[in-house]
Write a protein that holds these residues in place. Structure first.
Motif, PDB file in Angstrom:
ATOM      1  N   ALA A   8     -21.732  -2.886  -5.688  1.00 48.53           N
ATOM      2  CA  ALA A   8     -21.937  -4.321  -5.487  1.00 48.53           C
ATOM      3  C   ALA A   8     -23.241  -4.776  -6.142  1.00 48.53           C
ATOM      4  CB  ALA A   8     -21.944  -4.652  -3.998  1.00 48.53           C
ATOM      5  N   TYR A   9     -24.271  -3.932  -6.087  1.00 45.68           N
ATOM      6  CA  TYR A   9     -25.547  -4.272  -6.717  1.00 45.68           C
ATOM      7  C   TYR A   9     -25.392  -4.359  -8.232  1.00 45.68           C
ATOM      8  CZ  TYR A   9     -30.416  -4.139  -8.113  1.00 45.68           C
ATOM      9  OH  TYR A   9     -31.628  -4.431  -8.690  1.00 45.68           O
ATOM     10  N   LYS A  10     -24.663  -3.419  -8.805  1.00 44.89           N
ATOM     11  CA  LYS A  10     -24.438  -3.454 -10.254  1.00 44.89           C
ATOM     12  C   LYS A  10     -23.618  -4.670 -10.647  1.00 44.89           C
ATOM     13  CE  LYS A  10     -24.977   1.428 -11.177  1.00 44.89           C
ATOM     14  NZ  LYS A  10     -24.359   2.665 -11.627  1.00 44.89           N
ATOM     15  N   ALA A  11     -22.630  -5.021  -9.839  1.00 44.79           N
ATOM     16  CA  ALA A  11     -21.817  -6.207 -10.118  1.00 44.79           C
ATOM     17  C   ALA A  11     -22.638  -7.481  -9.979  1.00 44.79           C
ATOM     18  CB  ALA A  11     -20.618  -6.258  -9.181  1.00 44.79           C
ATOM     19  N   LEU A  12     -23.593  -7.469  -9.047  1.00 47.36           N
ATOM     20  CA  LEU A  12     -24.450  -8.629  -8.830  1.00 47.36           C
ATOM     21  C   LEU A  12     -25.278  -8.951 -10.064  1.00 47.36           C
ATOM     22  CD1 LEU A  12     -25.628 -10.679  -6.763  1.00 47.36           C
ATOM     23  CD2 LEU A  12     -27.273  -8.922  -6.137  1.00 47.36           C
ATOM     24  N   TRP A  13     -25.722  -7.910 -10.764  1.00 50.23           N
ATOM     25  CA  TRP A  13     -26.542  -8.113 -11.958  1.00 50.23           C
ATOM     26  C   TRP A  13     -25.772  -7.922 -13.255  1.00 50.23           C
ATOM     27  CZ3 TRP A  13     -30.967 -10.502 -11.904  1.00 50.23           C
ATOM     28  CH2 TRP A  13     -31.650 -10.588 -10.706  1.00 50.23           C
ATOM     29  N   SER A  14     -24.464  -7.947 -13.182  1.00 55.37           N
ATOM     30  CA  SER A  14     -23.670  -7.800 -14.395  1.00 55.37           C
ATOM     31  C   SER A  14     -23.669  -9.104 -15.193  1.00 55.37           C
ATOM     32  CB  SER A  14     -22.231  -7.410 -14.052  1.00 55.37           C
ATOM     33  OG  SER A  14     -21.584  -8.482 -13.425  1.00 55.37           O
ATOM     34  N   GLN A  15     -23.206  -9.025 -16.392  1.00 58.42           N
ATOM     35  CA  GLN A  15     -23.142 -10.192 -17.270  1.00 58.42           C
ATOM     36  C   GLN A  15     -22.180 -11.237 -16.714  1.00 58.42           C
ATOM     37  OE1 GLN A  15     -25.091 -10.390 -19.896  1.00 58.42           O
ATOM     38  NE2 GLN A  15     -24.299 -12.151 -20.985  1.00 58.42           N
ATOM     39  N   ASP A  16     -21.129 -10.794 -16.034  1.00 54.40           N
ATOM     40  CA  ASP A  16     -20.142 -11.723 -15.490  1.00 54.40           C
ATOM     41  C   ASP A  16     -20.693 -12.538 -14.327  1.00 54.40           C
ATOM     42  OD1 ASP A  16     -18.331 -10.704 -17.285  1.00 54.40           O
ATOM     43  OD2 ASP A  16     -17.551  -9.227 -15.866  1.00 54.40           O
ATOM     44  N   ALA A  17     -21.662 -11.991 -13.597  1.00 59.58           N
ATOM     45  CA  ALA A  17     -22.178 -12.659 -12.410  1.00 59.58           C
ATOM     46  C   ALA A  17     -23.239 -13.711 -12.742  1.00 59.58           C
ATOM     47  CB  ALA A  17     -22.773 -11.643 -11.450  1.00 59.58           C
ATOM     48  N   THR A  18     -23.777 -13.666 -13.938  1.00 52.20           N
ATOM     49  CA  THR A  18     -24.803 -14.646 -14.293  1.00 52.20           C
ATOM     50  C   THR A  18     -24.150 -15.932 -14.803  1.00 52.20           C
ATOM     51  OG1 THR A  18     -24.974 -13.668 -16.492  1.00 52.20           O
ATOM     52  CG2 THR A  18     -26.558 -12.929 -14.857  1.00 52.20           C
ATOM     53  N   PRO A  19     -24.742 -17.060 -14.493  1.00 55.84           N
ATOM     54  CA  PRO A  19     -24.186 -18.329 -14.976  1.00 55.84           C
ATOM     55  C   PRO A  19     -24.215 -18.398 -16.501  1.00 55.84           C
ATOM     56  CG  PRO A  19     -25.823 -18.712 -13.263  1.00 55.84           C
ATOM     57  CD  PRO A  19     -25.884 -17.262 -13.611  1.00 55.84           C
ATOM     58  N   VAL A  20     -23.330 -19.170 -17.057  1.00 50.77           N
ATOM     59  CA  VAL A  20     -23.202 -19.287 -18.513  1.00 50.77           C
ATOM     60  C   VAL A  20     -24.497 -19.811 -19.135  1.00 50.77           C
ATOM     61  CG1 VAL A  20     -21.930 -20.403 -20.377  1.00 50.77           C
ATOM     62  CG2 VAL A  20     -20.715 -19.584 -18.375  1.00 50.77           C
ATOM     63  N   ALA A  21     -25.150 -20.743 -18.459  1.00 52.62           N
ATOM     64  CA  ALA A  21     -26.399 -21.293 -18.989  1.00 52.62           C
ATOM     65  C   ALA A  21     -27.467 -20.209 -19.105  1.00 52.62           C
ATOM     66  CB  ALA A  21     -26.896 -22.422 -18.089  1.00 52.62           C
TER      67      ALA A  21
ATOM     68  N   GLN B 290     -26.795 -16.972 -19.389  1.00 55.13           N
ATOM     69  CA  GLN B 290     -26.333 -16.038 -20.413  1.00 55.13           C
ATOM     70  C   GLN B 290     -26.765 -16.487 -21.800  1.00 55.13           C
ATOM     71  OE1 GLN B 290     -22.132 -15.400 -20.182  1.00 55.13           O
ATOM     72  NE2 GLN B 290     -22.196 -14.692 -18.064  1.00 55.13           N
ATOM     73  N   LYS B 291     -26.782 -17.787 -22.011  1.00 55.32           N
ATOM     74  CA  LYS B 291     -27.200 -18.307 -23.316  1.00 55.32           C
ATOM     75  C   LYS B 291     -28.695 -18.141 -23.530  1.00 55.32           C
ATOM     76  CE  LYS B 291     -23.455 -21.650 -23.686  1.00 55.32           C
ATOM     77  NZ  LYS B 291     -23.080 -23.066 -23.675  1.00 55.32           N
ATOM     78  N   LEU B 292     -29.471 -18.231 -22.461  1.00 51.27           N
ATOM     79  CA  LEU B 292     -30.920 -18.124 -22.570  1.00 51.27           C
ATOM     80  C   LEU B 292     -31.411 -16.684 -22.656  1.00 51.27           C
ATOM     81  CD1 LEU B 292     -32.022 -20.800 -19.969  1.00 51.27           C
ATOM     82  CD2 LEU B 292     -32.096 -20.995 -22.452  1.00 51.27           C
ATOM     83  N   MET B 293     -30.758 -15.800 -21.901  1.00 52.31           N
ATOM     84  CA  MET B 293     -31.209 -14.414 -21.812  1.00 52.31           C
ATOM     85  C   MET B 293     -30.211 -13.496 -22.510  1.00 52.31           C
ATOM     86  SD  MET B 293     -32.328 -14.396 -17.802  1.00 52.31           S
ATOM     87  CE  MET B 293     -32.773 -12.685 -17.776  1.00 52.31           C
ATOM     88  N   PRO B 294     -30.688 -12.619 -23.366  1.00 44.94           N
ATOM     89  CA  PRO B 294     -29.766 -11.671 -23.998  1.00 44.94           C
ATOM     90  C   PRO B 294     -29.249 -10.659 -22.976  1.00 44.94           C
ATOM     91  CG  PRO B 294     -32.019 -11.258 -24.679  1.00 44.94           C
ATOM     92  CD  PRO B 294     -32.041 -12.498 -23.853  1.00 44.94           C
TER      93      PRO B 294
ATOM     94  N   ILE C 218     -30.840  -8.802 -19.204  1.00 45.99           N
ATOM     95  CA  ILE C 218     -30.180  -8.828 -17.889  1.00 45.99           C
ATOM     96  C   ILE C 218     -29.933  -7.402 -17.398  1.00 45.99           C
ATOM     97  CG2 ILE C 218     -28.083  -9.500 -16.659  1.00 45.99           C
ATOM     98  CD1 ILE C 218     -27.962 -11.939 -18.519  1.00 45.99           C
ATOM     99  N   GLU C 219     -29.469  -6.526 -18.289  1.00 44.69           N
ATOM    100  CA  GLU C 219     -29.236  -5.136 -17.908  1.00 44.69           C
ATOM    101  C   GLU C 219     -30.546  -4.430 -17.590  1.00 44.69           C
ATOM    102  OE1 GLU C 219     -27.019  -3.446 -21.096  1.00 44.69           O
ATOM    103  OE2 GLU C 219     -25.137  -4.362 -20.445  1.00 44.69           O
ATOM    104  N   GLY C 220     -31.613  -4.765 -18.292  1.00 44.86           N
ATOM    105  CA  GLY C 220     -32.923  -4.178 -18.014  1.00 44.86           C
ATOM    106  C   GLY C 220     -33.418  -4.538 -16.637  1.00 44.86           C
ATOM    107  N   ILE C 221     -33.184  -5.769 -16.217  1.00 43.38           N
ATOM    108  CA  ILE C 221     -33.563  -6.196 -14.875  1.00 43.38           C
ATOM    109  C   ILE C 221     -32.738  -5.442 -13.836  1.00 43.38           C
ATOM    110  CG2 ILE C 221     -33.514  -8.133 -13.255  1.00 43.38           C
ATOM    111  CD1 ILE C 221     -34.115  -9.961 -15.655  1.00 43.38           C
ATOM    112  N   MET C 222     -31.461  -5.261 -14.124  1.00 50.60           N
ATOM    113  CA  MET C 222     -30.585  -4.572 -13.182  1.00 50.60           C
ATOM    114  C   MET C 222     -31.040  -3.130 -12.969  1.00 50.60           C
ATOM    115  SD  MET C 222     -26.510  -3.815 -13.393  1.00 50.60           S
ATOM    116  CE  MET C 222     -26.601  -2.465 -14.537  1.00 50.60           C
ATOM    117  N   TYR C 223     -31.328  -2.412 -14.045  1.00 50.56           N
ATOM    118  CA  TYR C 223     -31.651  -1.003 -13.932  1.00 50.56           C
ATOM    119  C   TYR C 223     -33.103  -0.747 -13.522  1.00 50.56           C
ATOM    120  CZ  TYR C 223     -27.134  -0.059 -15.942  1.00 50.56           C
ATOM    121  OH  TYR C 223     -25.787   0.010 -16.157  1.00 50.56           O
ATOM    122  N   SER C 224     -33.948  -1.784 -13.532  1.00 48.94           N
ATOM    123  CA  SER C 224     -35.327  -1.573 -13.123  1.00 48.94           C
ATOM    124  C   SER C 224     -35.434  -1.391 -11.621  1.00 48.94           C
ATOM    125  CB  SER C 224     -36.203  -2.757 -13.561  1.00 48.94           C
ATOM    126  OG  SER C 224     -35.874  -3.909 -12.811  1.00 48.94           O
ATOM    127  N   GLY C 225     -34.463  -1.876 -10.859  1.00 50.56           N
ATOM    128  CA  GLY C 225     -34.504  -1.769  -9.409  1.00 50.56           C
ATOM    129  C   GLY C 225     -35.489  -2.719  -8.780  1.00 50.56           C
TER     130      GLY C 225
END
Length: 81
Positions: free
Chosen positions: A48-61, A63-67, A71-78
């Motif tokens: 669930a934590y990985k899904a929370l920070w996945s590309q699909d869970a972030t808003p489209v706006a 996604q356009k601002l952040m590569p 987003i994956e770096g934030i997820m894996y940093s804990g």
């Protein structure tokens, strides 16, 4: 986006509730149902934590601002666990 957040916090609450109970791993040399359920909830919490920070869970706006790499770096940093 809210379904990912809701799923994560529901699993986290169930895991915390189970951890408040007396810890029993084995009974008569067998793993207890509570211990097995605790392990399953821990795995579900990580998914669930990985899904929370996945590309699909972030808003489209966002996604356009952040590569995707950021987003994956934030997820894996804990940082937000």
């Amino acid at each position: 986006m809210q379904k990912y957040t809701e799923r994560y916090f529901n699993v986290k609450a169930k895991y915390k509730k189970l951890q408040k109970l007396r810890p029993t791993k084995l009974y008569n040399g067998k793993e207890t149902k509570r211990y097995i359920k605790s392990l399953d909830l821990l795995v579900s919490k990580e998914k669930a934590y990985k899904a929370l920070w996945s590309q699909d869970a972030t808003p489209v706006a966002v996604q356009k601002l952040m590569p995707k790499e950021l987003i994956e770096g934030i997820m894996y940093s804990g940082l937000f666990q």
